[in-house]
Design an enzyme around this catalytic site. Structure first.
Site, short mmCIF file in Angstrom:
data_model
loop_
_atom_site.label_atom_id
_atom_site.label_comp_id
_atom_site.label_asym_id
_atom_site.label_seq_id
_atom_site.Cartn_x
_atom_site.Cartn_y
_atom_site.Cartn_z
N ARG A 50 0.85 -1.21 0.00
CA ARG A 50 0.00 0.00 0.00
C ARG A 50 0.88 1.25 0.00
O ARG A 50 0.56 2.25 -0.65
CB ARG A 50 -0.96 0.01 1.20
CG ARG A 50 -1.72 1.33 1.34
CD ARG A 50 -2.95 1.30 2.23
NE ARG A 50 -2.80 0.51 3.41
CZ ARG A 50 -2.06 0.86 4.49
NH1 ARG A 50 -1.43 2.01 4.52
NH2 ARG A 50 -1.99 0.06 5.54
N TYR A 102 -17.79 16.14 -14.33
CA TYR A 102 -18.19 14.73 -14.38
C TYR A 102 -19.15 14.42 -13.21
O TYR A 102 -18.90 14.85 -12.07
CB TYR A 102 -16.93 13.84 -14.32
CG TYR A 102 -17.26 12.40 -14.06
CD1 TYR A 102 -18.00 11.67 -14.98
CD2 TYR A 102 -16.86 11.77 -12.89
CE1 TYR A 102 -18.34 10.35 -14.73
CE2 TYR A 102 -17.19 10.45 -12.64
CZ TYR A 102 -17.93 9.75 -13.56
OH TYR A 102 -18.27 8.45 -13.31
N ASP A 174 -8.78 18.13 -14.08
CA ASP A 174 -9.06 16.78 -14.57
C ASP A 174 -8.68 16.75 -16.06
O ASP A 174 -9.35 17.38 -16.89
CB ASP A 174 -10.56 16.48 -14.37
CG ASP A 174 -10.93 15.06 -14.76
OD1 ASP A 174 -10.27 14.50 -15.65
OD2 ASP A 174 -11.90 14.52 -14.19
N LYS A 199 -9.72 5.67 -19.04
CA LYS A 199 -10.10 6.18 -20.36
C LYS A 199 -8.92 6.11 -21.33
O LYS A 199 -8.37 5.05 -21.53
CB LYS A 199 -10.68 7.59 -20.19
CG LYS A 199 -11.71 7.70 -19.05
CD LYS A 199 -13.00 6.97 -19.37
CE LYS A 199 -13.89 6.63 -18.20
NZ LYS A 199 -14.02 7.51 -17.08
#
Ligand SMILES: Cc1ncc(COP(=O)(O)O)c(C=O)c1O
Length: 394
Positions: A50, A102, A174, A199
């Protein structure tokens, strides 16, 4: 002396071109969740995955290099990257946000951050005066999506950065629609670049991932602490998939953007299409700014049919694109924002932003543009003529 190479070449010839130990030309996937410590007093670079993992690190260093930042962070989704970045805010802080952001980001801000005492205002970021008029003494972040989703509105990044700096705020951007292949916000003064790597960066509709990049060491330290504390890190198989997808980013985007322009032009001349939103069209209100701050217009466009009935007829008959949530893949993806990306937004809010029941978003893939146009032509023949469609088409 280091040779200056183009972005296209950098995608392939970078630090991660080969494994220094074996010469393997693909980054090894390191599954280990934990790492043996050889020295009781001095731990090695990795201790627990992690906190740090070599495969994830390869992706984090790659995106940092491509965006021109000092450090990158990989998360389990775009929303995990965005949400973790928002954890830089504290109770009582205010964030200014692009109006047609978004839908998932909208939900996170309005339904989650609001419960933690973070205030927000949505503004039309194409209007810098409007942005300036909403800055408050407690505004800590200006959050930009440009081009925005789904109306492809273009925000003047340099203008926002200037306002943010003058008011002591950070700028988050973004960059999902553009990617560093077309737009490098850190070079324009932005503080945190965010991505849904689901994407274009990965590009094959086979992985959900998010990335964040910063150009300031202090901000990097803070974001690292949040990534490790919140723990929404990207798994190693997925990190590898994004790394593989990245290698073809340039050619994919170049081809898809070319097709997007041809399709936008075709749709703009179709009598049943009421409006087309694509910054590559010279009459798009953001065309000049887009040219100034980015090196292309991207592969996403939206278009408006008369109403939901028209959309239903079109979607029923169109054959090539998949009808799905998401964008930025090798296959073209047709989305219906009202019921997909912006379903989290109340209907009145949606419509006020222009995300009406007649709006469709298209992410152009790698099919031949002529095939897509022929497909749209036949599908549009099933859409009923309306009085407005013959008058307002451009
Ligand atoms: C512009 C934009 N930002 C962020 C996200 C969220 O990313 P993810 O779905 O990977 O969580 C999306 C998803 O569609 C998006 O389109």
């Amino acid at each position: 002396m280091e040779q200056h190479v183009s972005f296209q070449t950098k995608l392939l010839h970078n630090k991660w071109k080969m494994d220094p130990q074996t010469g393997a030309v693909s980054v090894p996937i390191q599954h280990a969740s934990t790492f043996h410590q050889f020295d009781f007093d001095t731990f090695g670079k990795y201790d627990y995955s992690r906190s740090g993992n070599p495969t994830r690190e390869a992706l984090e260093e790659t995106i940092a290099a491509l965006e021109g930042g000092v450090r990158g962070f990989a998360f389990s989704s775009g929303m995990a990257a965005i949400s973790t970045a928002f954890l830089l805010l504290s109770k009582g802080d205010h964030v200014l946000v692009t109006e047609d952001v978004y839908g998932g980001t909208y939900r996170m801000i309005t339904e989650v951050l609001s419960r933690f005492g973070i205030e927000y205002t949505f503004v039309d970021m194409t209007d810098l005066h409007e942005v300036a008029s909403h800055i408050r003494p407690n505004t800590k972040v200006i959050y930009v999506e440009t081009p925005s989703n789904p109306l492809l509105k273009v925000t003047d990044i340099r203008g926002i950065v200037k306002l943010a700096k003058a008011n002591g705020c950070l700028t988050f951007l973004d960059n999902t629609f553009m990617t560093p292949a077309l737009q490098r916000p850190l070079d324009l003064g932005v503080d945190v670049v965010l991505h849904s790597a689901t994407k274009f960066l990965s590009g094959h509709s086979d992985v959900v991932a998010g990335l964040a990049v910063v150009k300031d060491e202090e901000l990097a330290k803070q974001l690292y602490k949040l990534q490790n504390s919140f723990g929404a890190v990207l798994g190693v198989q997925d990190a590898w998939l994004v790394l593989r997808g990245l290698k073809t980013l340039h050619v994919r985007l170049e081809q898809s953007s070319q097709s997007a322009l041809a399709i936008a032009r075709y749709l703009a001349n179709h009598p049943k299409v009421e409006e087309v939103y694509y910054p590559g069209l010279t009459y798009h209100p953001g065309h000049a700014i887009q040219r100034y701050q980015a090196s292309g217009f991207g592969a996403v466009l939206s278009f408006r049919l008369a109403d939901e009935e028209a959309v239903r007829a079109f979607v029923k008959h169109v054959r090539i694109p998949v009808f799905a949530v998401s964008l930025g893949a090798v296959e073209s993806i047709l989305s219906y924002p009202a019921k997909m990306s912006h379903a989290a937004m109340p209907k009145e809010e949606r419509e006020r932003r222009g995300i009406t029941d007649g709006l469709l978003r298209l992410s152009v893939g790698l099919e031949a543009a002529d095939d897509l146009i022929a497909d749209f032509e036949q599908a549009l023949s099933y859409v009923k003529e309306t009085s407005s469609s013959t008058v307002s088409a451009r």
